[in-house]
Design an enzyme around this catalytic site. Structure first.
Site, PDB file in Angstrom:
ATOM      1  N   HIS A 186      11.828 -10.125   7.341  1.00  0.00           N
ATOM      2  CA  HIS A 186      12.873 -10.562   6.412  1.00  0.00           C
ATOM      3  C   HIS A 186      13.032  -9.456   5.359  1.00  0.00           C
ATOM      4  O   HIS A 186      12.063  -8.749   5.057  1.00  0.00           O
ATOM      5  CB  HIS A 186      12.392 -11.871   5.757  1.00  0.00           C
ATOM      6  CG  HIS A 186      13.363 -12.517   4.829  1.00  0.00           C
ATOM      7  ND1 HIS A 186      13.562 -12.076   3.540  1.00  0.00           N
ATOM      8  CD2 HIS A 186      14.176 -13.581   4.993  1.00  0.00           C
ATOM      9  CE1 HIS A 186      14.459 -12.852   2.954  1.00  0.00           C
ATOM     10  NE2 HIS A 186      14.856 -13.766   3.814  1.00  0.00           N
ATOM     11  N   ASP A 222       3.356 -12.286   4.972  1.00  0.00           N
ATOM     12  CA  ASP A 222       4.453 -13.079   4.417  1.00  0.00           C
ATOM     13  C   ASP A 222       4.372 -14.457   5.088  1.00  0.00           C
ATOM     14  O   ASP A 222       4.681 -14.604   6.267  1.00  0.00           O
ATOM     15  CB  ASP A 222       5.767 -12.354   4.739  1.00  0.00           C
ATOM     16  CG  ASP A 222       7.003 -13.188   4.410  1.00  0.00           C
ATOM     17  OD1 ASP A 222       6.853 -14.383   4.075  1.00  0.00           O
ATOM     18  OD2 ASP A 222       8.115 -12.641   4.509  1.00  0.00           O
ATOM     19  N   GLN A 228       7.535 -18.656   6.107  1.00  0.00           N
ATOM     20  CA  GLN A 228       7.933 -19.590   7.170  1.00  0.00           C
ATOM     21  C   GLN A 228       6.735 -20.267   7.824  1.00  0.00           C
ATOM     22  O   GLN A 228       6.912 -21.241   8.565  1.00  0.00           O
ATOM     23  CB  GLN A 228       8.758 -18.853   8.247  1.00  0.00           C
ATOM     24  CG  GLN A 228      10.088 -18.309   7.764  1.00  0.00           C
ATOM     25  CD  GLN A 228      11.085 -19.408   7.382  1.00  0.00           C
ATOM     26  OE1 GLN A 228      10.903 -20.588   7.675  1.00  0.00           O
ATOM     27  NE2 GLN A 228      12.154 -19.026   6.700  1.00  0.00           N
ATOM     28  N   LYS A 261      10.402 -24.035   0.400  1.00  0.00           N
ATOM     29  CA  LYS A 261      10.491 -24.210   1.853  1.00  0.00           C
ATOM     30  C   LYS A 261       9.493 -25.254   2.340  1.00  0.00           C
ATOM     31  O   LYS A 261       9.399 -25.534   3.533  1.00  0.00           O
ATOM     32  CB  LYS A 261      10.236 -22.883   2.557  1.00  0.00           C
ATOM     33  CG  LYS A 261      11.331 -21.850   2.356  1.00  0.00           C
ATOM     34  CD  LYS A 261      11.134 -20.666   3.269  1.00  0.00           C
ATOM     35  CE  LYS A 261      11.867 -19.427   2.827  1.00  0.00           C
ATOM     36  NZ  LYS A 261      13.318 -19.537   2.909  1.00  0.00           N
ATOM     37  N   CYS A 285      19.072 -12.483   6.495  1.00  0.00           N
ATOM     38  CA  CYS A 285      18.324 -11.506   5.701  1.00  0.00           C
ATOM     39  C   CYS A 285      17.360 -10.706   6.576  1.00  0.00           C
ATOM     40  O   CYS A 285      16.212 -10.428   6.171  1.00  0.00           O
ATOM     41  CB  CYS A 285      17.568 -12.173   4.547  1.00  0.00           C
ATOM     42  SG  CYS A 285      18.625 -13.107   3.465  1.00  0.00           S
TER      43      CYS A 285
HETATM   44  N1  C6P Z   1      14.245 -16.998   4.243  1.00  0.00           N
HETATM   45  C1  C6P Z   1      16.043 -18.063   5.480  1.00  0.00           C
HETATM   46  O1  C6P Z   1      17.063 -18.756   5.555  1.00  0.00           O
HETATM   47  P1  C6P Z   1      12.291 -16.616  -0.990  1.00  0.00           P
HETATM   48  O2  C6P Z   1      13.786 -16.518  -0.937  1.00  0.00           O
HETATM   49  O3  C6P Z   1      11.686 -15.605  -1.913  1.00  0.00           O
HETATM   50  O4  C6P Z   1      11.796 -18.010  -1.226  1.00  0.00           O
HETATM   51  O5  C6P Z   1      11.778 -16.297   0.504  1.00  0.00           O
HETATM   52  C2  C6P Z   1      12.105 -15.083   1.096  1.00  0.00           C
HETATM   53  C3  C6P Z   1      11.647 -15.047   2.519  1.00  0.00           C
HETATM   54  C4  C6P Z   1      10.597 -14.225   2.853  1.00  0.00           C
HETATM   55  N2  C6P Z   1      10.115 -14.172   4.106  1.00  0.00           N
HETATM   56  C5  C6P Z   1      10.640 -14.909   5.092  1.00  0.00           C
HETATM   57  C6  C6P Z   1      10.053 -14.832   6.457  1.00  0.00           C
HETATM   58  C7  C6P Z   1      11.712 -15.772   4.817  1.00  0.00           C
HETATM   59  O6  C6P Z   1      12.237 -16.499   5.806  1.00  0.00           O
HETATM   60  C8  C6P Z   1      12.238 -15.822   3.502  1.00  0.00           C
HETATM   61  C9  C6P Z   1      13.417 -16.699   3.180  1.00  0.00           C
HETATM   62  C10 C6P Z   1      15.365 -17.919   4.140  1.00  0.00           C
HETATM   63  O7  C6P Z   1      15.532 -17.538   6.463  1.00  0.00           O
HETATM   64  C11 C6P Z   1      16.342 -17.554   3.065  1.00  0.00           C
HETATM   65  S1  C6P Z   1      17.033 -15.939   3.297  1.00  0.00           S
END
Ligand code: C6P
Length: 425
Positions: free
Chosen positions: A139, A216, A219, A242, A382
């Site tokens: 991501h 990371d 997910q 999430k 993203c």
């Molecule tokens: N993915 C998706 O629709 P934040 O926005 O900081 O809470 O998380 C960022 C992020 C980082 N790593 C992974 C693997 C992610 O999937 C995400 C966020 C969402 O897939 C919003 S773009």
């Protein structure tokens, strides 16, 4: 040809109790409404999850009964708010398998947690010619900070490639992770492919070469039991929103010795020990990394989300999602021509399922489904470099969570079939 050695089978544990889906759904008030005249079918939990009553109530209760700034007031409310805030920290430490509370830093989310590492540990430790290793399925949150750091420091950014099936291709890993590697930063679960990566195995390889590892968990943490000590990673990041919690809250786990050595991130109030006009000393961990007034109410409410997940049982959640992912992939595969991304085997993936129709743009798929009350995400998620590798500009993505059931998948399939009739394909 790629040789896949990156699979991590996670068997369904049939001994885990099943989720009571009727009771779970009833806990989420937002699901109890009609969208465009239809029952809301929410299949966008990889973007953000819905919130149960206990979390919604925890936010309002905080403002009704506890609100005060933390770590500075000496009055009753300030002490109560501080205790509630620190209770979430202790809870998050246990949730990750039992780490020290000083190793748990509150951030605004995964993105900020990873930026914190890039701007502190990265700034201090990455030098010209050093190598940073990521994967092709990152991501942007775990990609852009490393592109910027590598450019700034004249370091080299390398990627572990993916196979045709959406696993990491580890066939050439000894030439990717080398003694020059200073950092391995990888996702535990892809938000596009759903792939679960072999983090523990890769961490072992990286540590043998003297590198630091950041996972990371954005997910992964909402969907399966997490034990950072078992994974062996040095840093682990995830987001409250999430996993049933409020937005604006993230967790960064960092190994204590590393956090002690790292310079601070943001500076200002709360993160200091002594301030003079010509010098400043830092507060003890974890406060050194938490400058300013944090998102107190939402941190406090995140505790209720963690409790809710634990009461359901992370093993049971994983079992439910594996079964539902298997059902969804089977039903989507029956639609002729639909291309599904990522591993087919539910044991090797989570419930973020990206797909494309050869004749209908993902945005049109999403808009049509929305007209039937079904929320999915369409776009590059993203992960532009990954989409380029897949040869797509966008995909449609249905993503599952605890409040989804087979009826939701049936509604999705029915609407996709209807959509094809509508577009005449
Ligand atoms: N993915 C998706 O629709 P934040 O926005 O900081 O809470 O998380 C960022 C992020 C980082 N790593 C992974 C693997 C992610 O999937 C995400 C966020 C969402 O897939 C919003 S773009």
């Amino acid at each position: 040809m790629h040789t896949n050695t990156g699979k991590v089978p996670i068997p369904a544990d049939s001994h885990q109790p099943r989720l009571d889906l009727v009771a779970v759904k009833a806990d989420f008030p937002i699901l109890d409404q009609r969208i465009n005249g239809r029952r809301l079918v929410y299949l966008d939990s990889a973007a953000t999850s819905q919130k149960p009553w206990v979390v919604i109530r925890a936010i309002t209760d905080y403002y009704r009964k506890q609100n005060a700034n933390i770590h500075r007031g000496l009055h009753f409310l300030a002490e109560r708010a501080t205790a509630a805030y620190e209770k979430t920290r202790a809870h998050a430490a246990n949730f990750m398998g039992g780490v020290q509370r000083e190793e748990v830093i509150f951030t605004r989310g995964t993105t900020e947690a990873i930026n914190l590492i890039a701007y502190t540990w990265g700034e201090a430790n990455i030098k010209e010619g050093d190598e940073i290793v990521i994967t092709e399925m990152e991501h942007h949150a775990n990609l852009v900070p490393w592109v910027i750091l590598a450019q700034k420091k004249k370091a080299v950014l390398k990627q572990i490639p993916i196979t045709f099936c959406g696993h990491l291709d580890l066939s050439d890993i000894d030439n990717i992770i080398t003694p020059r590697t200073k950092l391995l930063a990888l996702t535990q679960m892809s938000n596009v492919l759903g792939t679960i990566n072999p983090v523990a195995k890769l961490t072992e390889l990286a540590h043998k070469q003297g590198a630091i590892v950041l996972a990371d968990g954005a997910q992964a943490a909402p969907h399966m039991p997490i034990d950072v000590k078992e994974l062996g990673v040095d840093f682990y990041a995830f987001s409250s929103h999430k996993m049933l919690g409020p937005t604006g809250v993230g967790i960064l786990y960092g190994r204590r010795e590393l956090l002690e050595e790292m310079p601070p991130f943001n500076t200002g109030g709360e993160m200091i020990d002594e301030v003079h006009f010509d010098r400043v000393t830092w507060a003890e961990l974890p406060h050194k990394f938490e400058a300013g007034t944090p998102d107190i109410a939402n941190v406090v409410a995140f505790d209720a989300a963690l409790t809710y997940l634990e009461e359901l049982g992370l093993e049971s959640i994983r079992r439910h999602e594996m079964e539902l992912t298997g059902y969804a992939i089977e039903r989507l595969s029956q639609i002729k021509g639909l291309e599904i991304q990522g591993p087919r085997e539910p044991a090797q993936r989570g419930g973020a399922i990206s797909f494309t129709d050869p004749n209908i743009h993902p945005h049109d798929i999403s808009t049509f489904l929305d007209s039937r009350g079904i929320a999915i995400r369409a776009g590059h998620h993203c992960a532009q470099p990954l989409l380029r590798i897949l040869g797509k500009t966008a995909t449609a993505r249905a993503s599952l969570y605890i409040y989804n059931d087979e009826a939701d998948i049936d509604a999705l399939i029915e609407a996709l079939v209807e959509m094809r009739r509508y577009f005449g394909v």
